[in-house]
Write a protein that holds these residues in place. Sequence first.
Motif, PDB file in Angstrom:
ATOM      1  N   ILE A  40     -39.292 -15.341 -23.582  1.00 15.44           N
ATOM      2  CA  ILE A  40     -38.006 -15.501 -22.910  1.00 15.44           C
ATOM      3  C   ILE A  40     -36.988 -15.782 -24.010  1.00 15.44           C
ATOM      4  CG2 ILE A  40     -36.689 -16.882 -21.266  1.00 15.44           C
ATOM      5  CD1 ILE A  40     -39.485 -17.502 -19.938  1.00 15.44           C
ATOM      6  N   VAL A  41     -36.033 -14.869 -24.182  1.00 20.35           N
ATOM      7  CA  VAL A  41     -35.057 -14.997 -25.250  1.00 20.35           C
ATOM      8  C   VAL A  41     -33.753 -15.542 -24.658  1.00 20.35           C
ATOM      9  CG1 VAL A  41     -33.810 -13.817 -27.094  1.00 20.35           C
ATOM     10  CG2 VAL A  41     -36.122 -13.052 -26.452  1.00 20.35           C
ATOM     11  N   VAL A  42     -33.313 -16.676 -25.217  1.00 21.36           N
ATOM     12  CA  VAL A  42     -32.117 -17.358 -24.736  1.00 21.36           C
ATOM     13  C   VAL A  42     -30.975 -17.109 -25.721  1.00 21.36           C
ATOM     14  CG1 VAL A  42     -31.150 -19.614 -24.134  1.00 21.36           C
ATOM     15  CG2 VAL A  42     -33.563 -19.125 -23.666  1.00 21.36           C
ATOM     16  N   GLY A  43     -29.798 -16.783 -25.181  1.00 19.33           N
ATOM     17  CA  GLY A  43     -28.625 -16.582 -26.015  1.00 19.33           C
ATOM     18  C   GLY A  43     -28.026 -17.899 -26.464  1.00 19.33           C
ATOM     19  N   SER A  44     -27.120 -17.846 -27.418  1.00 14.45           N
ATOM     20  CA  SER A  44     -26.495 -19.061 -27.947  1.00 14.45           C
ATOM     21  C   SER A  44     -25.666 -19.806 -26.897  1.00 14.45           C
ATOM     22  CB  SER A  44     -25.611 -18.717 -29.148  1.00 14.45           C
ATOM     23  OG  SER A  44     -24.600 -17.807 -28.756  1.00 14.45           O
ATOM     24  N   ASP A  45     -25.281 -19.100 -25.816  1.00 13.99           N
ATOM     25  CA  ASP A  45     -24.520 -19.729 -24.733  1.00 13.99           C
ATOM     26  C   ASP A  45     -25.415 -20.227 -23.594  1.00 13.99           C
ATOM     27  OD1 ASP A  45     -25.323 -17.255 -23.880  1.00 13.99           O
ATOM     28  OD2 ASP A  45     -23.375 -16.642 -23.118  1.00 13.99           O
ATOM     29  N   ALA A  46     -26.699 -20.379 -23.869  1.00 16.82           N
ATOM     30  CA  ALA A  46     -27.696 -20.873 -22.907  1.00 16.82           C
ATOM     31  C   ALA A  46     -27.837 -19.953 -21.693  1.00 16.82           C
ATOM     32  CB  ALA A  46     -27.409 -22.308 -22.481  1.00 16.82           C
ATOM     33  N   THR A  47     -27.704 -18.646 -21.910  1.00 18.03           N
ATOM     34  CA  THR A  47     -27.965 -17.668 -20.858  1.00 18.03           C
ATOM     35  C   THR A  47     -29.223 -16.888 -21.229  1.00 18.03           C
ATOM     36  OG1 THR A  47     -26.584 -15.975 -21.911  1.00 18.03           O
ATOM     37  CG2 THR A  47     -25.522 -17.370 -20.255  1.00 18.03           C
ATOM     38  N   LEU A  48     -29.848 -16.317 -20.216  1.00 14.87           N
ATOM     39  CA  LEU A  48     -31.021 -15.484 -20.465  1.00 14.87           C
ATOM     40  C   LEU A  48     -30.561 -14.194 -21.128  1.00 14.87           C
ATOM     41  CD1 LEU A  48     -34.020 -14.752 -20.135  1.00 14.87           C
ATOM     42  CD2 LEU A  48     -33.439 -13.832 -17.877  1.00 14.87           C
ATOM     43  N   GLU A  49     -31.056 -13.962 -22.323  1.00 11.43           N
ATOM     44  CA  GLU A  49     -30.707 -12.743 -23.041  1.00 11.43           C
ATOM     45  C   GLU A  49     -31.662 -11.610 -22.667  1.00 11.43           C
ATOM     46  OE1 GLU A  49     -30.822 -11.815 -27.661  1.00 11.43           O
ATOM     47  OE2 GLU A  49     -29.210 -13.219 -27.128  1.00 11.43           O
ATOM     48  N   SER A  50     -32.976 -11.901 -22.707  1.00 16.21           N
ATOM     49  CA  SER A  50     -33.947 -10.857 -22.373  1.00 16.21           C
ATOM     50  C   SER A  50     -35.332 -11.436 -22.133  1.00 16.21           C
ATOM     51  CB  SER A  50     -34.017  -9.807 -23.490  1.00 16.21           C
ATOM     52  OG  SER A  50     -34.551 -10.365 -24.666  1.00 16.21           O
ATOM     53  N   LEU A  51     -36.171 -10.607 -21.544  1.00 13.64           N
ATOM     54  CA  LEU A  51     -37.603 -10.873 -21.404  1.00 13.64           C
ATOM     55  C   LEU A  51     -38.316  -9.825 -22.238  1.00 13.64           C
ATOM     56  CD1 LEU A  51     -37.951 -11.477 -17.549  1.00 13.64           C
ATOM     57  CD2 LEU A  51     -37.592 -13.167 -19.354  1.00 13.64           C
ATOM     58  N   ARG A  52     -39.173 -10.270 -23.147  1.00 13.23           N
ATOM     59  CA  ARG A  52     -39.941  -9.349 -24.000  1.00 13.23           C
ATOM     60  C   ARG A  52     -41.404  -9.432 -23.592  1.00 13.23           C
ATOM     61  NH1 ARG A  52     -37.114 -11.166 -29.671  1.00 13.23           N
ATOM     62  NH2 ARG A  52     -35.113 -10.146 -29.259  1.00 13.23           N
ATOM     63  N   HIS A  53     -41.928  -8.302 -23.169  1.00 15.05           N
ATOM     64  CA  HIS A  53     -43.295  -8.225 -22.661  1.00 15.05           C
ATOM     65  C   HIS A  53     -44.205  -7.492 -23.637  1.00 15.05           C
ATOM     66  CE1 HIS A  53     -42.142  -9.215 -18.440  1.00 15.05           C
ATOM     67  NE2 HIS A  53     -41.008  -8.643 -18.785  1.00 15.05           N
ATOM     68  N   VAL A  54     -45.432  -7.979 -23.763  1.00 21.57           N
ATOM     69  CA  VAL A  54     -46.510  -7.271 -24.456  1.00 21.57           C
ATOM     70  C   VAL A  54     -47.734  -7.379 -23.560  1.00 21.57           C
ATOM     71  CG1 VAL A  54     -47.983  -7.149 -26.505  1.00 21.57           C
ATOM     72  CG2 VAL A  54     -45.594  -7.887 -26.735  1.00 21.57           C
TER      73      VAL A  54
END
Length: 171
Positions: A40-54
């Motif tokens: 779960i990648v969080v942006g600097s503004d505390a928003t969800l940036e992306s979900l990275r799946h493997v």
Amino acid sequence: MYRFVRSALVPASCAIAATACFNAPALAHPHIFAEASLEIVVGSDATLESLRHVWRFDDLFSSTVLLEFDENSDLELSHDELEAVASVIHESLAEFGYFQFVSANDKSVEMRAPERIIALFEDHQLTILFESSPTAPLKLEGKVDFGVYDPSFYTAIDFYKDENLSVSNLP
């Protein structure tokens, strides 16, 4: 699913009649197994940036993919063959929202479809990678839930180790 055990106290005809009365649909069970990781990648503004799946698939499913997509029968998947695998998986998972479910304060969050899925075939196992992001900014506050699963139970997606679930850039 109902199970009936025949014993000396229950005649076979009673067991058959009871089975007919409880004509319930069979519950699904997994046919495909994948070991997953989610970042779960969080942006600097505390928003969800992306979900990275493997997702790394089991030997049986991986072998089936190899047999179906190995056009030149060399028991390897070339770059073009892997692109075909990725395309089919991308199209197939679209119907199910890529098996990812996000909610904020009990309301479903719409996620963008991944631009592409990358397929790899190493050590006789198929692995796919993809990334998606919310369609609108999602502030990580209140109750935010993330789920990765197949609602039809055809595919079992498991996170075997705690480190397979991670958060990056948490403020």
